[in-house]
Design a protein around this motif. Structure first.
Motif, PDB file in Angstrom:
ATOM      1  N   LEU A 116     -14.911   4.220  -6.116  1.00 35.79           N
ATOM      2  CA  LEU A 116     -13.784   5.130  -5.894  1.00 35.79           C
ATOM      3  C   LEU A 116     -12.567   4.412  -5.340  1.00 35.79           C
ATOM      4  O   LEU A 116     -11.427   4.688  -5.718  1.00 35.79           O
ATOM      5  CB  LEU A 116     -14.183   6.255  -4.923  1.00 35.79           C
ATOM      6  N   GLU A 117     -12.813   3.484  -4.405  1.00 39.70           N
ATOM      7  CA  GLU A 117     -11.685   2.801  -3.762  1.00 39.70           C
ATOM      8  C   GLU A 117     -10.886   1.947  -4.734  1.00 39.70           C
ATOM      9  O   GLU A 117      -9.753   1.547  -4.443  1.00 39.70           O
ATOM     10  CB  GLU A 117     -12.152   1.951  -2.572  1.00 39.70           C
ATOM     11  N   ASN A 118     -11.458   1.672  -5.908  1.00 44.18           N
ATOM     12  CA  ASN A 118     -10.746   0.869  -6.906  1.00 44.18           C
ATOM     13  C   ASN A 118      -9.975   1.714  -7.912  1.00 44.18           C
ATOM     14  O   ASN A 118      -9.358   1.179  -8.836  1.00 44.18           O
ATOM     15  CB  ASN A 118     -11.735  -0.027  -7.665  1.00 44.18           C
ATOM     16  N   LYS A 175      -6.791  10.552   0.712  1.00 45.20           N
ATOM     17  CA  LYS A 175      -7.920   9.705   0.350  1.00 45.20           C
ATOM     18  C   LYS A 175      -8.504  10.203  -0.968  1.00 45.20           C
ATOM     19  O   LYS A 175      -8.234  11.322  -1.403  1.00 45.20           O
ATOM     20  CB  LYS A 175      -8.980   9.710   1.448  1.00 45.20           C
ATOM     21  N   ILE A 176      -9.304   9.346  -1.601  1.00 45.01           N
ATOM     22  CA  ILE A 176      -9.895   9.694  -2.900  1.00 45.01           C
ATOM     23  C   ILE A 176     -11.279  10.288  -2.667  1.00 45.01           C
ATOM     24  O   ILE A 176     -12.081   9.747  -1.892  1.00 45.01           O
ATOM     25  CB  ILE A 176      -9.981   8.458  -3.801  1.00 45.01           C
TER      26      ILE A 176
END
Length: 411
Positions: free
Chosen positions: A242-244, A280-281
């Protein structure tokens, strides 16, 4: 309230079939990341012509349409019957002492007699007989029609009529007499643990199931108030972190507008002391969104009735309608060729154990006699591309569509 425990072979399906055979209003739900199912049911169907005073209300479940008018009011489901289904399948039922004995006995008899009955026998009690006729000839299922209204929306944004508009469509899936809704609901429970799962029935007004990720507002122990800005949609590639995830200007702008809408609501009541957490995702199944949380300490700010104040200000949010509110609603009503009914309305429980949780009714489907109506929408901004907005609605429809198709017994 008087309580008792049922044997484990009495399943949720038997409870709901019993409620429907009695023609009761009911709401069954599971909170995000919980295992226990909850339910309220009542012989009554209470339309709310005036805003509900959340803080003073008895425990209940509320189910509201997108727009209130003379034919579409929010409904309150009282907890005349309150039940909890634990992870080991034990079902605890509490009955209001104010409920007549014959109502309780009728319901318990219906549970025993309803185990072998098919839910389809009772769906007609919960539907408006004009619904299926209404959906038969509508254009919103057409890709061409939807892309055209997206284009019109973009043109209005360029002309400064509004900054954003959320345009939706529906898909109709025909079902057979043997279609069983319960495997669909069970699948939703297993696939979307982080969502608010619901199965709601109001006689002559609607039968809906859904898995929504979007909080409208919550309060906890008369202390914390929370609301959320959730916008932007992307499919998560397989085995992708997710962070990418990368986000384009369109999604970032859309989420910023929803956050700004919430802050503007706070400004209207001169509330300045709030925490903003994010963006945030977050993921919902194979879909990613951008999320920002807003927290308020109701005790420190002396806003103990904040939920009652904010509910009419927040709904409908820009995440399901647009900005500004009046002009975007006018556009929706002119170009969407169907009534959203309870889609993009709100639903949730009030004052259960001093907690309130109300969610936006998205990722949902309406159950009719011989079909299911699925709904999805997309936020339109200056950066929108009609084909991509269509694909976004397809992605959202898949939340429930794949589960229905897997169940079988469709036409």
């Amino acid at each position: 309230m008087g309580g008792f425990v049922l044997q484990k072979d009495i399943l949720l399906e038997h409870i709901i079939v019993a409620l429907m055979s009695c023609q009761y209003s009911f709401a069954v739900w599971r909170n995000p990341l919980e295992k226990t199912m909850h339910g309220f049911a009542s012989p009554q169907r209470i339309p709310l012509e005036n805003p509900i005073h959340i803080e003073a209300s008895k425990p209940c479940f509320i189910f509201s349409p997108f727009c209130k008018d003379e034919n579409h009011y929010p409904f309150q489901i009282c907890n005349d019957f309150s039940f909890h289904i634990k992870e080991d399948n034990t079902i605890e039922i509490e009955v209001s002492p104010e409920l007549p004995t014959e109502k309780k006995n009728f319901f318990m008899s219906a549970i025993k007699n309803g185990e072998a009955k098919n839910i389809h026998s009772f769906i007609s009690f919960y539907t408006n007989e004009t619904d299926e006729i209404f959906f038969k000839h509508k254009k919103s299922t057409s890709q061409k029609y939807y892309k055209n209204i997206v284009q019109k929306g973009m043109e209005c944004i360029e002309k400064k009529h509004f900054q954003k508009v959320v345009l939706s469509r529906f898909e109709k899936i025909n079902t057979t007499q043997d279609f069983n809704i319960f495997p669909c609901f069970t699948d939703l429970l297993s696939k979307y643990p982080s969502c608010f799962l619901s199965f709601v029935g109001i006689p002559q007004r609607g039968l809906w199931i859904g898995a929504t990720p979007e909080i409208l507002l919550t309060t906890e122990k008369k202390k914390w108030f929370k609301t959320v800005a959730l916008a932007g949609t992307q499919k998560i590639p397989h085995d992708f972190l997710l962070e990418n995830m990368g986000w384009k200007q369109k999604e970032i702008e859309e989420q910023a507008l929803v956050s700004r809408y919430i802050v503007d609501c706070f400004k209207k009541i001169r509330l300045r002391e709030f925490q903003e957490i994010g963006p945030k995702i977050v993921s919902v199944g194979n879909i990613a969104h951008i999320k920002t949380e807003f927290l308020v300490d109701m005790q420190e700010t002396n806003y103990m009735n904040l939920a009652s104040i904010m509910l009419p200000l927040l709904h409908p949010t820009s995440a399901v309608c647009g900005m500004p509110l009046d002009t975007s609603i006018k556009f929706i009503q002119e170009y969407e060729d169907f009534n959203r009914s309870f889609f993009t309305g709100y639903l949730g429980y009030i004052n259960k154990n001093e907690n309130t949780s109300i969610y936006v009714n998205i990722r949902c489907t309406q159950v009719l006699n011989n079909c299911m109506i699925l709904y999805a929408g997309a936020g339109i901004t200056t950066e929108s591309i009609p084909q991509k907005e269509w694909k976004e609605t397809e992605l959202k429809l898949d939340t429930i569509r794949k589960i229905i198709l897997k169940t079988g017994n469709i036409c």
